[in-house]
Enzyme design. Structure first.
Site, PDB file in Angstrom:
ATOM      1  NE  ARG A 110      -9.600   5.467   1.284  1.00  0.00           N
ATOM      2  CZ  ARG A 110      -8.375   5.948   1.308  1.00  0.00           C
ATOM      3  NH1 ARG A 110      -8.074   6.974   0.521  1.00  0.00           N
ATOM      4  NH2 ARG A 110      -7.439   5.448   2.091  1.00  0.00           N
ATOM      5  CB  CYS A 145      -0.994  -0.025   1.157  1.00  0.00           C
ATOM      6  SG  CYS A 145      -2.394   1.095   0.895  1.00  0.00           S
ATOM      7  CG  HIS A 203      -3.620  -2.884   4.169  1.00  0.00           C
ATOM      8  ND1 HIS A 203      -2.353  -2.413   4.376  1.00  0.00           N
ATOM      9  CD2 HIS A 203      -4.313  -1.856   3.600  1.00  0.00           C
ATOM     10  CE1 HIS A 203      -2.276  -1.161   3.976  1.00  0.00           C
ATOM     11  NE2 HIS A 203      -3.445  -0.802   3.483  1.00  0.00           N
TER      12      HIS A 203
END
Length: 243
Positions: A128, A93, A194
């Site tokens: 997003r 990320c 993640h």
């Protein structure tokens, strides 16, 4: 007696807010289960990054932390030296974004120079990316392995000619909604999810270790883990069909 394998967890105070420390624990455990001694080294800004590690890990963080991490790692220089010596870097990320050439921060999308280890550039995305992501990764032997994780990023990452995608997205956004996720260039690998991602994807974890060690590792079969992965993948696909 051989020296322990050093796994270096870099700047958790800056790039450790999403549980990505678990990636280091996974790597250490998978070596220990094979009888290979491993040492986990955690280093923070102000302390030199050891140049003799086998695997280096960068995790997720916010805009200001990204800028601070780039400045500190550039001034330190030992991450570059470690990679020149054959170490492997796995970045997730925000860590993935900062190892590229440039990324943006803040409401004004200020362009920040990254570490330049991957031929990628990151800019604010059109949406997003938040949610489960499922992608397919081609292993060195040519077979396919699915990668599962949770993505949460506002930046879109675009690959240049010197980097290649790490995986092809089945469900989720990935790099920029272009059907790819992550990038590979030499011994530097970056990707968005993640999780921590290596806890969900043991084949990817072993791939990093094998690259760092320079030889294949004995398999670690686990029916329980295989079943958990099967259930996870089925759930992600089912949810993806409802989008």
């Amino acid at each position: 007696m051989s020296e322990p394998v050093d796994i270096v967890l870099v700047y958790q105070s800056l790039l450790g807010i999403y549980g990505d420390r678990g990636n280091a624990m996974v790597l250490r455990s998978r070596l220990a289960w094979r009888g290979i001694e491993a040492r986990l080294i955690e280093v923070e800004p102000g302390t030199p990054v050891p140049a003799g590690g086998a695997v280096y890990l960068l995790g997720g963080g916010e805009d200001a932390a990204q800028v601070s991490a780039v400045r500190a790692l550039t001034a330190d220089g030992n991450l570059y030296r470690a990679l020149d010596a054959g170490a492997v870097l796995f970045a997730v990320c925000a860590g993935y974004q900062i190892v590229g050439k440039t990324f943006t921060v803040g409401e004004r999308d200020e362009v920040i120079e990254g570490l330049g280890l991957l031929d990628v550039n990151t800019r604010r995305g059109t949406e997003r990316a938040v949610g489960e992501v499922l992608s397919s990764w081609t292993k060195p032997d040519g077979t396919q392995s699915l990668i599962t994780g949770f993505e949460n990023h506002g930046g879109f990452t675009y690959l240049g000619p010197d980097a290649r995608p790490l995986a092809r997205v089945e469900i989720g956004i990935g790099n920029a909604g272009d059907g790819t996720d992550g990038a590979v260039q030499g011994n530097v690998l970056g990707i968005y999810p993640h999780g921590p991602i290596l806890a969900r994807n043991p084949e990817l974890a072993d791939h990093l270790l094998e690259r760092a060690l320079g030889h294949p590792l004995d398999p670690l079969p686990s029916e329980e883990l295989d079943e958990l992965r099967r259930q996870r993948i089925a759930a992600v696909r089912k949810a993806g069909l409802r989008r």
